[in-house]
Design a protein around this motif. Structure first.
Motif, short mmCIF file in Angstrom:
data_model
loop_
_atom_site.label_atom_id
_atom_site.label_comp_id
_atom_site.label_asym_id
_atom_site.label_seq_id
_atom_site.Cartn_x
_atom_site.Cartn_y
_atom_site.Cartn_z
N LEU A 111 30.09 22.12 33.25
CA LEU A 111 31.11 21.19 33.71
C LEU A 111 30.89 19.84 33.05
CD1 LEU A 111 33.48 20.99 35.79
CD2 LEU A 111 31.79 20.15 37.43
N GLU A 112 31.96 19.21 32.62
CA GLU A 112 31.86 17.89 32.00
C GLU A 112 33.10 17.08 32.33
OE1 GLU A 112 30.42 16.28 27.67
OE2 GLU A 112 32.18 17.59 27.66
N ALA A 113 32.90 15.81 32.66
CA ALA A 113 34.01 14.90 32.94
C ALA A 113 33.84 13.67 32.06
CB ALA A 113 34.02 14.51 34.42
N THR A 114 34.87 13.34 31.28
CA THR A 114 34.76 12.26 30.29
C THR A 114 35.98 11.36 30.33
OG1 THR A 114 35.81 13.63 28.58
CG2 THR A 114 33.41 13.72 28.75
N VAL A 115 35.80 10.15 29.79
CA VAL A 115 36.88 9.18 29.64
C VAL A 115 36.89 8.72 28.19
CG1 VAL A 115 37.86 6.99 30.39
CG2 VAL A 115 36.57 8.40 32.02
N VAL A 116 38.04 8.80 27.55
CA VAL A 116 38.23 8.35 26.17
C VAL A 116 39.40 7.38 26.14
CG1 VAL A 116 38.85 9.06 23.82
CG2 VAL A 116 37.27 10.45 25.16
N VAL A 117 39.26 6.30 25.38
CA VAL A 117 40.36 5.35 25.21
C VAL A 117 40.60 5.16 23.72
CG1 VAL A 117 38.74 3.39 25.39
CG2 VAL A 117 41.19 3.01 25.70
N LEU A 118 41.88 5.17 23.33
CA LEU A 118 42.26 4.99 21.93
C LEU A 118 43.37 3.95 21.86
CD1 LEU A 118 42.37 8.71 20.71
CD2 LEU A 118 40.56 7.03 20.30
N PRO A 119 43.44 3.20 20.77
CA PRO A 119 44.49 2.19 20.65
C PRO A 119 45.84 2.82 20.34
CG PRO A 119 43.16 2.24 18.66
CD PRO A 119 42.49 3.16 19.63
N GLY A 120 46.89 2.21 20.86
CA GLY A 120 48.24 2.68 20.58
C GLY A 120 48.54 4.02 21.21
N ASP A 184 48.40 -2.85 27.94
CA ASP A 184 47.83 -3.50 26.76
C ASP A 184 48.01 -2.67 25.50
OD1 ASP A 184 46.13 -1.44 27.31
OD2 ASP A 184 44.33 -2.67 27.55
N GLY A 185 48.66 -1.50 25.61
CA GLY A 185 48.92 -0.66 24.44
C GLY A 185 47.92 0.44 24.21
N ASN A 186 46.86 0.52 25.02
CA ASN A 186 45.86 1.58 24.86
C ASN A 186 46.29 2.84 25.60
OD1 ASN A 186 43.98 0.10 23.30
ND2 ASN A 186 43.25 -0.95 25.14
N THR A 187 45.74 3.97 25.14
CA THR A 187 45.98 5.25 25.79
C THR A 187 44.65 5.80 26.28
OG1 THR A 187 47.83 5.68 24.29
CG2 THR A 187 46.97 7.55 25.52
N TRP A 188 44.66 6.24 27.55
CA TRP A 188 43.43 6.71 28.19
C TRP A 188 43.55 8.20 28.48
CZ3 TRP A 188 39.28 3.41 29.67
CH2 TRP A 188 39.51 2.04 29.42
N PHE A 189 42.44 8.91 28.26
CA PHE A 189 42.36 10.34 28.54
C PHE A 189 41.16 10.59 29.45
CE2 PHE A 189 43.69 9.54 24.16
CZ PHE A 189 44.95 10.12 24.13
N LEU A 190 41.41 11.12 30.61
CA LEU A 190 40.34 11.51 31.52
C LEU A 190 40.36 13.03 31.63
CD1 LEU A 190 41.68 8.64 32.68
CD2 LEU A 190 39.81 8.91 34.33
N LYS A 191 39.26 13.69 31.30
CA LYS A 191 39.25 15.15 31.21
C LYS A 191 38.10 15.74 32.03
CE LYS A 191 39.42 16.92 27.17
NZ LYS A 191 39.05 17.14 25.75
N LEU A 192 38.42 16.84 32.67
CA LEU A 192 37.44 17.65 33.38
C LEU A 192 37.46 19.03 32.73
CD1 LEU A 192 35.49 17.93 35.88
CD2 LEU A 192 37.49 18.77 37.14
N THR A 193 36.39 19.43 32.09
CA THR A 193 36.37 20.69 31.35
C THR A 193 35.12 21.48 31.68
OG1 THR A 193 35.29 19.62 29.46
CG2 THR A 193 37.69 19.74 29.42
N GLY A 194 35.21 22.80 31.49
CA GLY A 194 34.04 23.66 31.72
C GLY A 194 34.48 25.06 32.09
N ASP A 195 33.58 25.79 32.69
CA ASP A 195 33.93 27.13 33.18
C ASP A 195 34.92 27.01 34.35
OD1 ASP A 195 32.27 28.31 31.33
OD2 ASP A 195 30.56 28.46 32.71
#
Length: 216
Positions: A111-120, A184-195
């Motif tokens: 199991l993994e939970a992550t946060v990624v932010v990218l511009p635009g 502010d123009g950023n895009t956020w991705f919050l993901k929960l992945t795993g079995d």
């Protein structure tokens, strides 16, 4: 009575002067031959040209990104960045590289939970969703399929688009992802992945995190 013929004069080879001249000639000839032999067989080695010493590499500046996980600092905190509240038993770890943060869950299993932010727009929602589906061996969607698989969750930052995909086959993988664009123009991705089973247990808490999103 005629005089007898005068015999021809032949220089004596044993005359000291002649012998000296011939000896000198032979000696010079010998030097010439010896010189030819030396120049042919004894080629002097060229002296090695000294190479300039290789300068020592300067130390890496602090915070330089080398691609190694232990040496990649977390991305700079965006202005007005997204904030959240974590459920009981969850904790936040620092990110690195493109990852803004990592959540540690209280659930066992893969199991993994992550946060990624990218511009635009970061390539657009459809492209990102299809990239996620490809990570668990699912086919790509079109715009109609994207709209059909999307659910919406309200938060203080606005609407959060939520996707929930499970792979096919016996060993099932599952992914729950929240997609949100901030003012502010950023895009956020919050993901929960795993079995599939651990993700199913952690999903209610993860949905609580998505509902708690707000701006700093």
């Amino acid at each position: 009575m005629p005089n007898p013929p005068t015999p021809l004069h032949r220089p004596c080879l044993t005359h000291p002067t002649s012998a000296a001249i011939m000896g000198a000639g032979l000696l010079l000839l010998g030097f010439g031959c010896s010189s030819d032999r030396v120049s042919h067989y004894r080629v002097p080695k060229e002296s090695a040209t000294p190479q300039a010493p290789i300068p020592a590499m300067p130390p890496k500046p602090m915070g330089e990104r080398t691609g190694e996980p232990s040496d990649v600092p977390p991305p700079p905190k965006p202005k007005g960045s997204l904030k959240w509240s974590l459920p009981k038993g969850w904790s936040e770890l620092p990110g690195g590289g493109m990852r803004f943060a990592t959540f540690k869950t209280p659930y066992a299993g893969k199991l993994e939970a992550t946060v990624v932010v990218l511009p635009g727009p970061a390539g657009g929602e459809l492209a990102n969703v299809n990239r996620w589906r490809g990570q668990i061996a699912l086919p790509a969607l079109d715009e109609a399929g994207l709209a059909k698989s999307r659910s919406t969750l309200k938060s203080k930052v606005g609407a959060v688009n939520v996707y929930d995909f499970t792979s096919e086959g016996q060993a099932k993988s599952r992914m729950v992802a929240g997609y949100v664009a901030t003012p502010d123009g950023n895009t956020w991705f919050l993901k929960l992945t795993g079995d599939a089973d651990p993700v199913a247990k952690a999903k209610p808490d993860f949905m609580t995190i998505l509902g708690s999103l707000h701006l700093d």
